[in-house]
Design an enzyme around this catalytic site. Sequence first.
Site, PDB file in Angstrom:
ATOM      1  N   ASN A  31       0.803  -1.240   0.000  1.00 25.88           N
ATOM      2  CA  ASN A  31       0.000   0.000   0.000  1.00 25.88           C
ATOM      3  C   ASN A  31       0.827   1.277   0.000  1.00 25.88           C
ATOM      4  O   ASN A  31       0.442   2.257  -0.632  1.00 25.88           O
ATOM      5  CB  ASN A  31      -1.014  -0.022   1.156  1.00 25.88           C
ATOM      6  CG  ASN A  31      -0.353  -0.073   2.501  1.00 25.88           C
ATOM      7  OD1 ASN A  31       0.719  -0.651   2.675  1.00 25.88           O
ATOM      8  ND2 ASN A  31      -0.974   0.543   3.479  1.00 25.88           N
TER       9      ASN A  31
ATOM     10  N   GLU B 125       3.577  -5.123  12.337  1.00 26.15           N
ATOM     11  CA  GLU B 125       2.675  -3.980  12.143  1.00 26.15           C
ATOM     12  C   GLU B 125       1.553  -4.443  11.229  1.00 26.15           C
ATOM     13  O   GLU B 125       1.776  -4.681  10.039  1.00 26.15           O
ATOM     14  CB  GLU B 125       3.438  -2.824  11.477  1.00 26.15           C
ATOM     15  CG  GLU B 125       4.544  -2.242  12.322  1.00 26.15           C
ATOM     16  CD  GLU B 125       4.031  -1.442  13.514  1.00 26.15           C
ATOM     17  OE1 GLU B 125       2.836  -1.089  13.528  1.00 26.15           O
ATOM     18  OE2 GLU B 125       4.824  -1.190  14.417  1.00 26.15           O
TER      19      GLU B 125
ATOM     20  N   CYS C 232      -3.298   1.368   6.463  1.00 23.32           N
ATOM     21  CA  CYS C 232      -3.676   0.642   7.676  1.00 23.32           C
ATOM     22  C   CYS C 232      -4.379   1.553   8.673  1.00 23.32           C
ATOM     23  O   CYS C 232      -5.136   1.088   9.512  1.00 23.32           O
ATOM     24  CB  CYS C 232      -2.435   0.024   8.296  1.00 23.32           C
ATOM     25  SG  CYS C 232      -1.153   1.251   8.593  1.00 23.32           S
TER      26      CYS C 232
ATOM     27  N   GLU D 108       7.248   0.922  16.522  1.00 27.87           N
ATOM     28  CA  GLU D 108       8.355   1.493  15.757  1.00 27.87           C
ATOM     29  C   GLU D 108       8.392   2.994  16.024  1.00 27.87           C
ATOM     30  O   GLU D 108       7.356   3.601  16.291  1.00 27.87           O
ATOM     31  CB  GLU D 108       8.167   1.216  14.262  1.00 27.87           C
ATOM     32  CG  GLU D 108       8.205  -0.275  13.932  1.00 27.87           C
ATOM     33  CD  GLU D 108       7.924  -0.598  12.464  1.00 27.87           C
ATOM     34  OE1 GLU D 108       7.242   0.194  11.790  1.00 27.87           O
ATOM     35  OE2 GLU D 108       8.398  -1.638  12.000  1.00 27.87           O
TER      36      GLU D 108
END
Length: 482
Positions: A150, A248, A282, A463
């Site tokens: 993405n 993630e 996301c 992160e």
Amino acid sequence: ALLVLENFIGGKFVPCSSYIDSYNPSTGDVYCRVPDSGKEEVEAAVKAAKDAFPIWSSKSPLERSQILNKLADLIEHDLEAFAQAESKDQGKTITFARTIDIPRAVYNFRFFASSILHHVTECTEMATMGCVHYTSRAPVGVAGLISPWNLPLYLLTWKIAPAIACGNTVVAKPSEMTSVTAWMMCKLLEKAGVPHGVVNIVFGTGGKAGEALVCHPDVPLISFTGSTLTAQRITEKSAPHCKRLSLELGGKNPAIIFDDADLSQCIPTTLRSSFANQGEICLCTSRIFVQRGIYSEFLKRFVAEARKWKTGNPSDPTVDVGALISKEHLEKVRNYVKKARAEGARVLCGEGVDSLSLPPGNQKGYFMLPTVIAEVKDESCCMQEEIFGPVTCVVAFDTEEEVIKRANGVKYGLAATVWSGNVGRVHRVAHRLQSGLVWTNCWLVRDLNLPFGGMKASGVGREGAKDSYEFFTEIKTITIKH
Ligand code: NAD
């Protein structure tokens, strides 16, 4: 002629014995061939990364920082070419690639080039024992990096930059659907001064190349961004090696809009948070909870504005919504709208309601209009599963207590937005949401210093400046007695 990519191993481009077709999502044509790497290619890349580790890990943070900055400059210099390539390969609009994807890829290198210079370790003294204790951090070794389609270069560099800034060497595997900008970046590594073998890229599918990397005994850590399902597989496959994982994953992100929200800010931002990058982020909003008093007004204005978003050729700078990543993904997203309709929900605009007119060259592209669905039940798959397309559901709520419970009523916990003019309320709600990120009265405002990541099925680990540093280094406690 088709563009043919090659793996980048030990500082050299290496052809592969077999290739996969890669499509231009806005035309439906095959335009590129991507190496279909497997165990053998991964083995060669891991070996190159292992060989490069002693030299790279012994460079000072400042030396590595200078190289990262140089690489950032080189990507920035070619920003337009990278943006064009990302838009063609992924289907995203050229405007999005120019203003978000590539600038952020550049910034990822600059950010970690700077942040690596500012870490300090801990020290304690135990005077009665005549001891001081301190911690030291060292790079771990060869990092395996796996990224999704993405935000291709944006997310890949978000992993490569901290990994190499910390002194690790890497083997990265981008998504087989969006490999071009990673390959373009390989051409700049030598000029930036990145020694051979520090960054290796193997292209190919998740099942073959990705899994070979996850299972490789000499890759002690894996940083993965992608779907929850793939993360489960990666966790299983890496378990026998006790690898360190950063995951993630997906989201089903709520927007909670109270009746005292400033709708002039909230509506345009919630349109962006629902439909930016075709809803393929996301962090995109896909459940909008609106307090009953303003529900009808919100819905009316939101739908009217959604209809203004222009869908079409991604290379047209006036277009807001480009193509979805693949034919299969478009079908999947459309099916969610079908299911919602079958369940009795109302589709207010977009798919199946409005007609989409496309330029002649884009007739076979994977396009879909921004779609707003109302009156969806909380237990419906449209309110529970990640759709990852330009589809958002709007429902009404009455009380704060009720909406917190409903917002938390999914397996995911990545990002949420809260809209209210009441400062006490935004703090209260933010604290109670099960979500790694909460934005109040805004969306996608990021400070890369702070932790990024999800709760529940949205991920494991975080992160960011400090978090990525901790993930990509091994800590040791040393005690000195005098
Ligand atoms: P995906 O899980 O299908 O693929 C991601 C990557 O993993 C690809 O490179 C793929 O080839 C690889 N892969 C697939 N199977 C593998 C296996 N068995 N072993 C090793 N690697 C494997 O995800 P996607 O469809 O590319 O991306 C969309 C998903 O990513 C969505 O769920 C989205 O929410 C999530 N995402 C999360 C974040 C975040 O930061 N939390 C950011 C972007 C996207």
